[in-house]
Motif scaffolding. Structure first.
Motif, PDB file in Angstrom:
ATOM      1  N   GLN A 190       0.822  -1.191   0.000  1.00  0.00           N
ATOM      2  CA  GLN A 190       0.000   0.000   0.000  1.00  0.00           C
ATOM      3  C   GLN A 190       0.870   1.259   0.000  1.00  0.00           C
ATOM      4  OE1 GLN A 190      -2.335   0.689   3.619  1.00  0.00           O
ATOM      5  NE2 GLN A 190      -4.160   0.651   2.330  1.00  0.00           N
ATOM      6  N   GLN A 201      -2.592   5.859  -0.101  1.00  0.00           N
ATOM      7  CA  GLN A 201      -3.692   4.901   0.107  1.00  0.00           C
ATOM      8  C   GLN A 201      -3.903   4.629   1.594  1.00  0.00           C
ATOM      9  OE1 GLN A 201      -1.932   1.779  -2.257  1.00  0.00           O
ATOM     10  NE2 GLN A 201      -3.371   2.102  -3.935  1.00  0.00           N
ATOM     11  N   HIS A 202      -2.810   4.438   2.324  1.00  0.00           N
ATOM     12  CA  HIS A 202      -2.914   4.186   3.757  1.00  0.00           C
ATOM     13  C   HIS A 202      -3.543   5.380   4.459  1.00  0.00           C
ATOM     14  CE1 HIS A 202      -2.057   2.999   7.844  1.00  0.00           C
ATOM     15  NE2 HIS A 202      -1.491   4.185   8.030  1.00  0.00           N
ATOM     16  N   GLN A 247      -7.336   5.576   3.773  1.00  0.00           N
ATOM     17  CA  GLN A 247      -8.073   4.565   4.548  1.00  0.00           C
ATOM     18  C   GLN A 247      -8.087   4.890   6.033  1.00  0.00           C
ATOM     19  OE1 GLN A 247      -6.319   0.796   3.531  1.00  0.00           O
ATOM     20  NE2 GLN A 247      -7.495   0.625   1.629  1.00  0.00           N
ATOM     21  N   LYS A 287     -10.511   7.970   6.715  1.00  0.00           N
ATOM     22  CA  LYS A 287     -11.918   7.563   6.582  1.00  0.00           C
ATOM     23  C   LYS A 287     -12.309   6.612   7.713  1.00  0.00           C
ATOM     24  CE  LYS A 287     -15.376   6.210   3.321  1.00  0.00           C
ATOM     25  NZ  LYS A 287     -15.920   7.226   2.490  1.00  0.00           N
ATOM     26  N   GLY A 288     -11.412   5.693   8.069  1.00  0.00           N
ATOM     27  CA  GLY A 288     -11.681   4.752   9.158  1.00  0.00           C
ATOM     28  C   GLY A 288     -11.872   5.454  10.493  1.00  0.00           C
ATOM     29  N   GLU A 316      -9.093  11.774   1.619  1.00  0.00           N
ATOM     30  CA  GLU A 316      -9.810  10.492   1.702  1.00  0.00           C
ATOM     31  C   GLU A 316      -9.960   9.823   0.343  1.00  0.00           C
ATOM     32  OE1 GLU A 316     -13.531  10.429   3.765  1.00  0.00           O
ATOM     33  OE2 GLU A 316     -12.623  11.030   5.668  1.00  0.00           O
TER      34      GLU A 316
END
Length: 187
Positions: free
Chosen positions: A2, A6-7, A10, A13-14, A41
């Protein structure tokens, strides 16, 4: 594997989902615009180190958790090589190598940071009780603590309360490299 972008997308958003925060609430808590948070995001924006710090502080999480996943609790020896993990967020004048990302059981994260010549960053206060320990390992830099710039050379160190405004700069012609251990109080 990743990418950092990208990390970060995520992770952001998480966290919002976990806390039940809308983009409006996240913007209010972090001081980062709703538009910028949305772009991050969606993986459309590569935020600066300063923006990442604002987000981490607003969500009350470690800075390193936005760079890479929190490792499993270490029960064995962990070997890391700064040259293999060094990154340059948003292409700005600071290189970041998260040597030991934050682990709740330990309570700190350790970075190797490189300030390129001419780079300066003033940081907003981190969460209450956060302390930083800066140890210069190559070159010279200046550290803004309690409203005053302090010159630090190779082998010099300074600990300070990072829940107040502070900053880092390199006025020299050579990169300045240092270790930064950031300790978070138990939550």
């Amino acid at each position: 594997m990743q990418t950092m972008s990208q990390h970060l997308a995520q992770r952001l958003k998480g966290l919002r989902t976990e806390l039940g925060w809308s983009l409006d609430v996240a913007a209010r808590e972090t001081g980062v615009s709703k538009a910028m948070l949305g772009q991050i995001e969606r993986g459309e924006s590569s935020p600066t180190v300063a923006t990442l710090w604002k987000i981490a502080t607003g969500f009350r999480v470690s800075f390193s958790s936005f760079i890479e996943a929190t490792p499993e609790p270490v029960r064995e020896t962990l070997h890391r090589v700064a040259d293999e993990i060094r990154q340059q967020p948003a292409g700005e004048g600071m290189l970041v190598a998260p040597l030991f990302p934050f682990e709740p059981v330990i309570g700190f994260e350790l970075f190797e940071l490189t300030l390129l010549p001419g780079y300066q960053r003033e940081s907003e206060p981190h969460a209450p009780g956060v302390t930083e320990h800066v140890i210069v390992i190559a070159g010279e830099m200046e550290l803004l603590v309690e409203g005053r710039w302090h010159r630090l050379g190779n082998g010099e160190a300074m600990r300070f309360a990072a829940d107040r405004p502070h900053g880092y700069r390199n006025l020299g012609k050579q990169p300045a490299r240092f270790h930064n251990l950031i300790h978070y109080p138990p939550s």
